[in-house]
Design a protein around this motif. Structure first.
Motif, PDB file in Angstrom:
ATOM      1  N   THR A   1     -21.618  13.647  18.472  1.00 52.01           N
ATOM      2  CA  THR A   1     -20.699  14.312  19.404  1.00 52.01           C
ATOM      3  C   THR A   1     -19.318  14.541  18.796  1.00 52.01           C
ATOM      4  N   GLY A   2     -19.009  13.807  17.727  1.00 50.19           N
ATOM      5  CA  GLY A   2     -17.692  13.934  17.113  1.00 50.19           C
ATOM      6  C   GLY A   2     -16.594  13.274  17.925  1.00 50.19           C
ATOM      7  N   GLU A   3     -16.969  12.364  18.829  1.00 54.42           N
ATOM      8  CA  GLU A   3     -15.977  11.670  19.646  1.00 54.42           C
ATOM      9  C   GLU A   3     -16.411  10.224  19.867  1.00 54.42           C
ATOM     10  N   GLY A   4     -15.419   9.370  20.193  1.00 53.02           N
ATOM     11  CA  GLY A   4     -15.730   7.976  20.473  1.00 53.02           C
ATOM     12  C   GLY A   4     -14.708   7.040  19.861  1.00 53.02           C
ATOM     13  N   PRO A   5     -14.711   5.770  20.271  1.00 47.54           N
ATOM     14  CA  PRO A   5     -13.701   4.805  19.819  1.00 47.54           C
ATOM     15  C   PRO A   5     -13.758   4.524  18.321  1.00 47.54           C
ATOM     16  N   CYS A   6     -14.955   4.522  17.733  1.00 51.04           N
ATOM     17  CA  CYS A   6     -15.073   4.291  16.293  1.00 51.04           C
ATOM     18  C   CYS A   6     -14.345   5.383  15.518  1.00 51.04           C
ATOM     19  N   LEU A   7     -14.607   6.633  15.865  1.00 55.07           N
ATOM     20  CA  LEU A   7     -13.979   7.754  15.172  1.00 55.07           C
ATOM     21  C   LEU A   7     -12.471   7.778  15.393  1.00 55.07           C
ATOM     22  N   GLU A   8     -12.031   7.406  16.592  1.00 54.13           N
ATOM     23  CA  GLU A   8     -10.587   7.375  16.869  1.00 54.13           C
ATOM     24  C   GLU A   8      -9.908   6.258  16.077  1.00 54.13           C
ATOM     25  N   ALA A   9     -10.585   5.116  15.958  1.00 56.68           N
ATOM     26  CA  ALA A   9     -10.020   4.016  15.175  1.00 56.68           C
ATOM     27  C   ALA A   9      -9.843   4.434  13.719  1.00 56.68           C
ATOM     28  N   ILE A  10     -10.803   5.202  13.218  1.00 58.17           N
ATOM     29  CA  ILE A  10     -10.716   5.694  11.844  1.00 58.17           C
ATOM     30  C   ILE A  10      -9.618   6.734  11.704  1.00 58.17           C
ATOM     31  N   ARG A  11      -9.549   7.653  12.650  1.00 59.64           N
ATOM     32  CA  ARG A  11      -8.563   8.739  12.566  1.00 59.64           C
ATOM     33  C   ARG A  11      -7.129   8.239  12.705  1.00 59.64           C
ATOM     34  N   LYS A  12      -6.927   7.291  13.597  1.00 57.67           N
ATOM     35  CA  LYS A  12      -5.571   6.853  13.908  1.00 57.67           C
ATOM     36  C   LYS A  12      -5.191   5.508  13.291  1.00 57.67           C
ATOM     37  N   GLY A  13      -6.175   4.785  12.764  1.00 59.15           N
ATOM     38  CA  GLY A  13      -5.874   3.514  12.122  1.00 59.15           C
ATOM     39  C   GLY A  13      -5.439   2.423  13.076  1.00 59.15           C
ATOM     40  N   THR A  14      -5.869   2.498  14.333  1.00 58.77           N
ATOM     41  CA  THR A  14      -5.515   1.491  15.337  1.00 58.77           C
ATOM     42  C   THR A  14      -6.764   1.071  16.114  1.00 58.77           C
ATOM     43  N   PRO A  15      -6.747  -0.137  16.715  1.00 53.76           N
ATOM     44  CA  PRO A  15      -7.900  -0.590  17.493  1.00 53.76           C
ATOM     45  C   PRO A  15      -8.072   0.228  18.769  1.00 53.76           C
ATOM     46  N   PHE A  16      -9.311   0.330  19.228  1.00 50.13           N
ATOM     47  CA  PHE A  16      -9.608   1.007  20.488  1.00 50.13           C
ATOM     48  C   PHE A  16     -10.568   0.156  21.304  1.00 50.13           C
ATOM     49  N   ILE A  17     -10.153  -0.152  22.544  1.00 52.33           N
ATOM     50  CA  ILE A  17     -10.998  -0.904  23.470  1.00 52.33           C
ATOM     51  C   ILE A  17     -11.460   0.028  24.577  1.00 52.33           C
ATOM     52  N   VAL A  18     -12.741  -0.026  24.891  1.00 48.79           N
ATOM     53  CA  VAL A  18     -13.294   0.712  26.026  1.00 48.79           C
ATOM     54  C   VAL A  18     -13.737  -0.312  27.064  1.00 48.79           C
ATOM     55  N   GLU A  19     -13.104  -0.291  28.226  1.00 49.18           N
ATOM     56  CA  GLU A  19     -13.451  -1.242  29.289  1.00 49.18           C
ATOM     57  C   GLU A  19     -14.738  -0.836  29.998  1.00 49.18           C
ATOM     58  N   SER A  20     -14.929   0.485  30.174  1.00 50.64           N
ATOM     59  CA  SER A  20     -16.113   0.982  30.865  1.00 50.64           C
ATOM     60  C   SER A  20     -16.515   2.330  30.277  1.00 50.64           C
ATOM     61  N   MET A  21     -17.682   2.390  29.713  1.00 52.31           N
ATOM     62  CA  MET A  21     -18.151   3.635  29.098  1.00 52.31           C
ATOM     63  C   MET A  21     -18.311   4.751  30.126  1.00 52.31           C
ATOM     64  N   THR A  22     -18.680   4.389  31.328  1.00 49.58           N
ATOM     65  CA  THR A  22     -18.925   5.405  32.356  1.00 49.58           C
ATOM     66  C   THR A  22     -17.644   5.900  33.017  1.00 49.58           C
ATOM     67  N   GLU A  23     -16.583   5.086  32.982  1.00 46.23           N
ATOM     68  CA  GLU A  23     -15.350   5.470  33.663  1.00 46.23           C
ATOM     69  C   GLU A  23     -14.253   5.955  32.715  1.00 46.23           C
ATOM     70  N   ASP A  24     -14.378   5.646  31.431  1.00 46.98           N
ATOM     71  CA  ASP A  24     -13.380   6.074  30.449  1.00 46.98           C
ATOM     72  C   ASP A  24     -13.534   7.578  30.207  1.00 46.98           C
ATOM     73  N   LYS A  25     -12.461   8.338  30.467  1.00 45.09           N
ATOM     74  CA  LYS A  25     -12.521   9.797  30.396  1.00 45.09           C
ATOM     75  C   LYS A  25     -12.116  10.348  29.018  1.00 45.09           C
ATOM     76  N   ARG A  26     -11.782   9.481  28.084  1.00 41.47           N
ATOM     77  CA  ARG A  26     -11.331   9.972  26.783  1.00 41.47           C
ATOM     78  C   ARG A  26     -12.457  10.634  25.992  1.00 41.47           C
ATOM     79  N   TRP A  27     -13.683  10.166  26.200  1.00 38.87           N
ATOM     80  CA  TRP A  27     -14.817  10.690  25.454  1.00 38.87           C
ATOM     81  C   TRP A  27     -15.944  11.003  26.434  1.00 38.87           C
ATOM     82  N   PRO A  28     -15.833  12.118  27.149  1.00 33.10           N
ATOM     83  CA  PRO A  28     -16.750  12.431  28.251  1.00 33.10           C
ATOM     84  C   PRO A  28     -18.204  12.593  27.849  1.00 33.10           C
ATOM     85  N   GLU A  29     -18.459  12.994  26.609  1.00 25.51           N
ATOM     86  CA  GLU A  29     -19.847  13.151  26.182  1.00 25.51           C
ATOM     87  C   GLU A  29     -20.407  11.849  25.624  1.00 25.51           C
TER      88      GLU A  29
END
Length: 239
Positions: free
Chosen positions: A77-105
């Motif tokens: 999909t080209g989206e998700g916390p792993c890719l964002e951590a790599i792109r931005k060099g910072t940690p990313f926590i997802v509390e709820s996969m179904t409710e987090d709107k940052r990566w809708p797919e």
């Protein structure tokens, strides 16, 4: 982290660090990193390490097939916390996969694989992000601040493994280059010797002959020398 688990965790880190000093392979080191993460963090149900190679992200270590599947959804999909951590060099926590709107797919796809929350840590080597440590949980809000601190220590060891691997690659490349240079020098030297004997010239004059041919034909000097050696060998007659 309970006192016993904490003691075991630091023992794991010490063992990993010792293995790195003994030149353990990168693959084996990253497998250890994933296993330590799974064993140490209470909310972690799966762990993996993603690496960036030639601008492509791939999974280098995973504790199970679900980790690989969830990682693949991020790459697809080209989206998700792993890719964002790599792109931005910072940690990313997802509390709820179904409710987090940052990566809708990606979010719903992760949830369909049974993963409801995650923690992704960047792997930094000399201010470059070369990958991410991915921790997955089947529970909502599976990771907190303390987990992030622990994951930071684990990610640091994974970064050490990456740094060692890159250093080894640089040394190997330099050694190969040196070996190629020595081979080229030997080939050119032999060709110069043939010219000195055949043309009754000096070594400097022989080298200039090879250099002029190289420039006029747009052929590398070593290849010109190799051609001369080949031609000379072909002219040799058995005694």
């Amino acid at each position: 982290m309970a006192e016993t688990n904490q003691r075991d965790f630091f023992q794991d880190l010490a063992t990993l660090h010792g293995a790195l000093l003994e030149d353990e392979s990168l693959e084996a080191a990253l497998d250890r990193v994933a296993a330590i993460s799974l064993r140490t963090l209470p909310g972690c149900d799966g762990a993996g390490v993603s690496l960036v190679e030639r601008e492509k992200v791939t999974t280098a270590a995973a504790t199970d097939e679900t980790v690989k599947a969830v990682d693949s959804e991020q790459y697809r999909t080209g989206e998700g916390p792993c890719l964002e951590a790599i792109r931005k060099g910072t940690p990313f926590i997802v509390e709820s996969m179904t409710e987090d709107k940052r990566w809708p797919e990606f979010g719903p796809r992760a949830a369909s694989n049974g993963i409801l929350s995650s923690l992704s840590m960047p792997l930094l080597v000399q201010d470059r992000t070369l990958g991410a440590l991915n921790l997955y949980s089947r529970k909502l809000s599976g990771f907190g601040d303390d987990d992030e601190k622990t994951a930071t220590l684990i990610a640091t060891q994974a970064s050490v493994a990456l740094a060692n691997a890159h250093a080894f690659d640089r040394v190997r490349a330099a050694a190969n280059q040196l070996e190629d240079g020595l081979k080229s020098s030997r080939t050119i030297g032999l060709a110069m010797g043939i010219l000195v004997e055949r043309e009754h010239c000096t070594e400097d004059e022989a080298f200039d002959m090879l250099r002029v041919i190289s420039q006029n034909t747009n052929i590398k000097l070593r290849d010109v020398a190799q051609q001369l050696l080949g031609a000379t060998k072909g002219q040799e007659k058995p005694a």
